[in-house]
Design an enzyme around this catalytic site. Structure first.
Site, mmCIF file in Angstrom:
data_model
loop_
_atom_site.group_PDB
_atom_site.id
_atom_site.type_symbol
_atom_site.label_atom_id
_atom_site.label_comp_id
_atom_site.label_asym_id
_atom_site.label_seq_id
_atom_site.Cartn_x
_atom_site.Cartn_y
_atom_site.Cartn_z
ATOM 1 C CD GLU A 187 -5.159 5.880 3.621
ATOM 2 O OE1 GLU A 187 -4.247 6.006 2.784
ATOM 3 O OE2 GLU A 187 -6.206 5.251 3.401
ATOM 4 C CD GLU A 243 -6.643 -1.871 -0.566
ATOM 5 O OE1 GLU A 243 -5.611 -2.500 -0.295
ATOM 6 O OE2 GLU A 243 -7.702 -2.001 0.069
ATOM 7 C CD GLU A 296 -10.608 -1.950 -2.700
ATOM 8 O OE1 GLU A 296 -10.518 -1.364 -1.603
ATOM 9 O OE2 GLU A 296 -10.921 -3.152 -2.799
ATOM 10 C CG ASN A 310 -7.598 -5.177 -3.639
ATOM 11 O OD1 ASN A 310 -6.900 -5.502 -2.683
ATOM 12 N ND2 ASN A 310 -8.608 -4.329 -3.507
ATOM 13 C CG ASN A 323 -12.202 -1.016 8.330
ATOM 14 O OD1 ASN A 323 -12.698 0.042 7.961
ATOM 15 N ND2 ASN A 323 -11.518 -1.124 9.457
ATOM 16 C CE LYS A 379 -4.193 -1.941 2.082
ATOM 17 N NZ LYS A 379 -3.789 -3.343 2.055
#
Length: 665
Positions: A200, A288, A275, A290, A235, A116
């Site tokens: 972040e 990020e 995303e 994937n 999440n 990430k």
């Protein structure tokens, strides 16, 4: 084309890949641990190879064991699914070294986008909008607190190699930043073997929207629209849909083009997902990428008609995309509900055990509705504590969002699961929630709408009244059939009356019923209802028409009535004669045992650590111990002030649900 591929995964995604491979005429190899010896993916594959004990770190993520299975079977390519080794560059390198195709992106892209921290830096360089944050390595909790303060609370603490909600915490103050940093590191190390953490800014009122991309090895790249994944808990995505009810064509195009630009910047090939977090003004920020197939890929397939697994296989074989950006048309609306083995009435804690009943609605497809169920389980199978708690992904498609939701609600009502705790009632409740139906959702939806947890849905009066009259008609019909059993009451049939009282949710509903076949006329107050059904006593699913409107009920017999489940509500419905109903007011209710001085294990799991000792005085909110279940750490806290009098379990102990961890004076 490949003759044989190995699926380096398990469960529903392994089954999903096998289906497409079979349609393409490709033979498949399954791998399995001891816990999955009788799993559905093992049954479906042409060949299966055992690779070790139940824990994933002794089987599914041991590269040497997977490579040996490839050698044994002569598989020419490997599809990694998602999770496990799907984003492990070392695995991709080993495959390349042995001349086996990896059905996924190149190693360089996995390394760049799978991390990430690195991916965010590359996204910035590629001109992709990113969230403010600290991308450097964070050495300890003190530094995490300092960085969080500089960025400004709230912040998101995330595992660099994370995914699936693991290694992720939101912190609103210094204490939560300190605690979240340590928990994220622990989960990251346990799940991914990489405990690096970054921080972040946490965007408030966010929507989680992702773009599906496809890139081949010939320089072609396209995006297949977006998926809205804002309904999340801890999440972890729960409900997804495509397209998003929030995006306009301009924002969709901008997000799609940025996603493809990022993919091309790292020479990406295969299917991938970029995303984004999107605020209320449609400003979007990269989260990020994937580098694998996403769990929620079916909704994209349903609105585009493109089989993503097939495209991944063809790209891995070296074929060029036969689809251009102008060929991608978004048709209708698709919904996906993730069915998890978790108990919504116990704060969604994991549930394990045997599926004593597993009867999903039948899959179907027409011009107005598609019903799809991706699963890796079967009736009589077992949900293990060693793996992800997903049972199935139930998907619906329809021309409009409202119709897709309606079909999903009906499908959830007709989905029968028994033997374990599961989140079907919660999914049904969300589908009927006015805010969800309106499309006014954010990633905080569950937290805001169910702040005290889920205790079952409260049905509107019209829906409750339908259940009342249906229950009355069903109960009376069952009584009539019982009265006709040969030999009862000598040579005389027992007379079944027409007047009844239905008792549910603390209310009494006097009804009068006429009819004793598949149809009945029911009078309740000043309303008349026509009830029609072919239900018979013993059937656990009833499809009843009330004034022409279809009602799907899960039915269980209880003394004096039924347990009825519908649209997220779990009701005890008693149907009594007027005299019995009057006397029932004097019946004592069973009082649950007092467990206020006990800390019970809320789920089957492993005690990671105990933070108190006998004799300690604890305060409300204080950490008592940590339990790990299905690779997620759960911190148990004191609900009130007290003194620890006894500790029954310690680090390393495996406990069952409701085992006593500690006692208080």
């Amino acid at each position: 084309m490949f003759d044989k591929i190995l699926i380096a995964n398990r469960g529903e995604i392994a089954c999903r890949v096998i289906k497409t491979a079979r349609n393409m005429g490709i033979k498949t190899v399954a791998i399995y641990s001891d816990a999955d010896k009788n799993a559905l993916h093992v049954r479906m594959a042409d060949e299966a190879v055992r690779i070790g004990p139940a824990p994933a770190n002794q089987s599914y993520i041991v590269i040497d064991k997977v490579m040996e299975a490839i050698r044994q079977t002569g598989a020419q390519a490997v599809h990694p699914g998602y999770g496990f080794l799907s984003e492990n560059p070392k695995f991709a390198e080993r495959l390349h070294a042995e001349g086996v195709a990896f059905i996924g992106p190149p190693t360089g892209a996995i390394e760049a986008m799978g991390d990430k921290i690195t991916s965010k830096k590359l996204a910035q360089e590629a001109g992709v909008s990113t969230v403010p944050g600290y991308m450097g390595l964070i050495k300890d909790a003190d530094e995490a607190v300092k960085i969080s303060t500089e960025i400004g609370y709230p912040v998101m603490i995330k595992a660099s190699a994370g995914g699936g909600g693991k290694g992720m915490r939101v912190a609103w103050n210094d204490a939560e930043a300190r605690e979240g940093f340590q928990s994220s590191k622990n989960e990251a190390a346990s799940s991914f073997g990489d405990d690096r953490i970054f921080i972040e800014k946490f965007v408030t009122q966010p929507r989680h929207i992702e773009i599906q991309v496809l890139c081949d090895g010939h320089g072609n790249g396209i995006y297949l629209g977006e998926r809205e994944c804002s309904i999340q808990r801890r999440n972890q995505k729960v409900i997804e849909e495509a397209p998003s009810p929030f995006l306009d064509p301009e924002t969709r195009k901008a997000m799609g083009e940025q996603a493809v630009s990022l993919a091309k910047a790292v020479d990406y090939t295969s299917a991938g997902t970029v995303e984004f977090i999107v605020d209320g003004d449609r400003n979007f920020y990269f989260l990020e990428m994937n580098t694998r197939l996403q769990v929620e890929h079916p909704v994209t397939e349903l609105i585009t008609g493109i089989d993503l697994v097939e495209q991944m296989i063809r790209i891995a074989y070296g074929e060029a995309l036969q689809i251009g950006q102008d060929d991608v048309q978004l048709n209708g609306w698709a919904m996906e509900s993730r069915l998890y083995a978790e108990d919504p009435y116990r704060n969604f804690l994991p549930s394990i055990g045997r599926l004593s009943k597993y009867r999903p609605p039948l899959e179907s497809a027409s011009d107005t509705c598609v019903l799809r169920n991706d699963t890796g389980v079967y009736e009589g199978g077992e949900i293990s504590m060693f793996y992800d708690p997903m049972i199935a992904k139930l998907c619906t498609w329809a021309p409009t969002r409202g119709e897709a939701i309606a079909h999903m609600s009906d499908a959830l009502d007709g989905f029968e699961i028994e033997g374990i705790g599961h989140n079907l009632p919660f999914l049904s409740a969300v589908m009927d929630h006015p805010r969800f139906v309106s499309g006014n959702i954010t990633t905080a939806f569950i937290e805001e709408e169910y702040p005290d947890g889920f205790e079952g849905a409260t049905l509107p009066d019209d829906q409750l009244h339908k259940i009342v009259v249906a229950s009355a008609a069903m109960y009376r019909l069952a009584e009539i059939r019982r009265s006709r059993i040969s030999g009862r009451m000598g040579n005389h049939e027992r007379v079944v009356g027409n007047d009844w009282v239905v008792q549910v949710e603390g209310q009494d509903f006097p009804v009068t019923i006429a009819g004793d076949t598949a149809g009945a006329d029911v009078r309740m107050g000043d309303q008349d209802f026509r009830v029609e059904s072919d239900w018979s006593l013993g059937q656990t699913l009833a499809r009843v028409k009330v004034n022409g409107s279809l009602l799907t009920l899960k039915v269980s017999k209880i003394a004096g009535g039924f347990r009825m489940r519908n649209r997220g509500a779990d009701l005890k419905v008693y149907v009594r004669s007027p005299r019995a109903a009057a006397l029932s007011k004097y019946m004592l209710e069973k009082v649950p045992a007092d467990t206020s001085k006990l800390l019970l294990c809320p789920m089957p799991g492993l005690i990671v650590g105990v933070d108190v000792q006998i004799g300690d005085e604890v305060q409300e909110g204080q950490t008592l111990c940590t339990v790990e279940a299905m690779k997620m750490e759960n911190i148990l806290r004191a609900e009130r002030k007290g003194v620890v009098s006894k500790i029954n379990a310690g680090a390393g102990d495996n406990l069952a649900v409701d085992d006593i961890i500690m006692e208080f004076e």
